[in-house]
Design a protein around this motif. Structure first.
Motif, short mmCIF file in Angstrom:
data_model
loop_
_atom_site.label_atom_id
_atom_site.label_comp_id
_atom_site.label_asym_id
_atom_site.label_seq_id
_atom_site.Cartn_x
_atom_site.Cartn_y
_atom_site.Cartn_z
N UNK A 88 -4.77 27.79 30.72
CA UNK A 88 -4.88 29.16 30.25
C UNK A 88 -3.52 29.59 29.73
N UNK A 89 -3.47 29.97 28.50
CA UNK A 89 -2.20 30.30 27.86
C UNK A 89 -2.25 31.72 27.33
N UNK A 90 -1.05 32.21 27.03
CA UNK A 90 -0.99 33.48 26.31
C UNK A 90 -1.60 33.29 24.93
N UNK A 91 -2.27 34.30 24.45
CA UNK A 91 -2.85 34.22 23.11
C UNK A 91 -1.73 34.21 22.08
N UNK A 92 -1.88 33.33 21.09
CA UNK A 92 -0.92 33.33 20.00
C UNK A 92 -0.86 34.70 19.33
N UNK A 118 9.03 27.00 32.47
CA UNK A 118 8.15 27.39 31.37
C UNK A 118 8.95 28.13 30.31
N UNK A 119 8.69 27.82 29.06
CA UNK A 119 9.31 28.54 27.96
C UNK A 119 8.25 29.32 27.19
N UNK A 120 8.52 30.59 26.94
CA UNK A 120 7.64 31.43 26.13
C UNK A 120 8.40 31.79 24.87
N UNK A 121 7.95 31.26 23.75
CA UNK A 121 8.67 31.38 22.48
C UNK A 121 8.04 32.50 21.66
N UNK A 122 8.89 33.43 21.20
CA UNK A 122 8.43 34.65 20.56
C UNK A 122 9.00 34.78 19.15
N UNK A 130 4.24 30.22 21.17
CA UNK A 130 3.69 29.20 22.06
C UNK A 130 4.23 29.42 23.48
N UNK A 131 3.50 28.90 24.44
CA UNK A 131 3.95 28.83 25.83
C UNK A 131 3.95 27.35 26.20
N UNK A 154 13.61 25.29 18.03
CA UNK A 154 13.92 24.99 16.63
C UNK A 154 12.71 24.46 15.88
N UNK A 155 11.81 23.81 16.58
CA UNK A 155 10.61 23.27 15.94
C UNK A 155 9.59 24.35 15.64
N UNK A 156 9.57 25.42 16.46
CA UNK A 156 8.49 26.41 16.32
C UNK A 156 8.49 27.08 14.95
N UNK A 157 9.58 27.67 14.41
CA UNK A 157 10.78 28.11 15.11
C UNK A 157 10.56 29.51 15.68
N UNK A 158 11.48 29.93 16.56
CA UNK A 158 11.32 31.24 17.18
C UNK A 158 12.60 32.04 17.04
#
Length: 216
Positions: A88-92, A118-122, A130-131, A154-158
């Motif tokens: 269960x993840x945060x919704x994109x 856990x990393x939460x990228x915003x 993503x989480x 860096x891949x996301x990137x955020x």
């Protein structure tokens, strides 16, 4: 056991009680311990199944009628449920606040028996991209490095980042290693123009924000 299987066929799996579900998983008892007796012992050990985390490999073998085969069946079901629950993840693109994020993480990790990073990228609007589970284990320089966190950023990137980890002990006080890791990560984030918003510690149904405590 035949009655339980017939009930599943007639009324569906949802019609079974927790005790009947465990009886179905176990399948059969032994000469001296019927399946109902084994389930009763499981219920007693786990406080009527309210705390299945106590059904460890060691504890299960203490129950009369459970050997390595039934132990494996029970542990497999518990682990499968844990993994599916953690998917269960945060919704994109869901906009994130620290209290909202903390409650989400408490639900998933508060009772987990190992530390998870856990990393939460915003994005720039603090919406979730993503989480990601980044690491399992204690946060020390020998075991985890900020590059694992930065690489994903860096891949996301955020533009913004929140990290969190759980304390299985329930003690929310950050360790020296927690603070040192946060400082190192914050320095690395600044090099790449990423804003490290907060580091949350989760445990015992509560959370601590290093940002709110002035620790970062």
């Amino acid at each position: 056991m035949m009655e339980i299987r017939e009930q599943v066929q007639r009324f569906g799996i949802v019609s079974l009680t927790t005790e009947e579900l465990f009886a179905l998983i176990i399948g059969s008892g032994t000469k001296n311990n019927h399946v109902e007796q084994i389930v009763q012992q499981l219920a007693l050990l786990s406080n009527n199944f309210s705390d299945v985390s106590i059904l460890t490999a060691h504890n299960l073998l203490k129950i009369n009628g459970i050997g390595p085969a039934k132990q494996g069946q029970i542990l497999a079901i518990i682990e499968l449920c844990r993994r599916l629950n953690h998917q269960q993840r945060l919704r994109n693109h869901q906009q994130i606040t620290i209290p909202l994020l903390a409650q989400h993480l408490i639900k998933k990790y508060s009772n987990y028996q190992q530390e998870e990073l856990i990393g939460i990228y915003l994005d720039v609007n603090h919406c979730a991209l993503i989480e990601k589970n980044l690491f399992r284990g204690t946060l020390t320089a020998a075991t985890v490095h900020p590059r694992e966190v930065i690489q994903t950023a860096l891949l996301v990137p955020c533009a913004n980042l929140v990290i969190a980890h759980n304390h299985p002990s329930g003690n929310l006080r950050p360790s020296k290693a927690d603070l040192a890791f946060t400082q190192r990560l914050q320095s690395c984030c600044e090099l790449f123009s990423i804003n490290l918003i907060d580091h949350l510690i989760i445990g015992n149904g509560e959370y601590l924000s290093l940002q709110e405590r002035g620790l970062m």
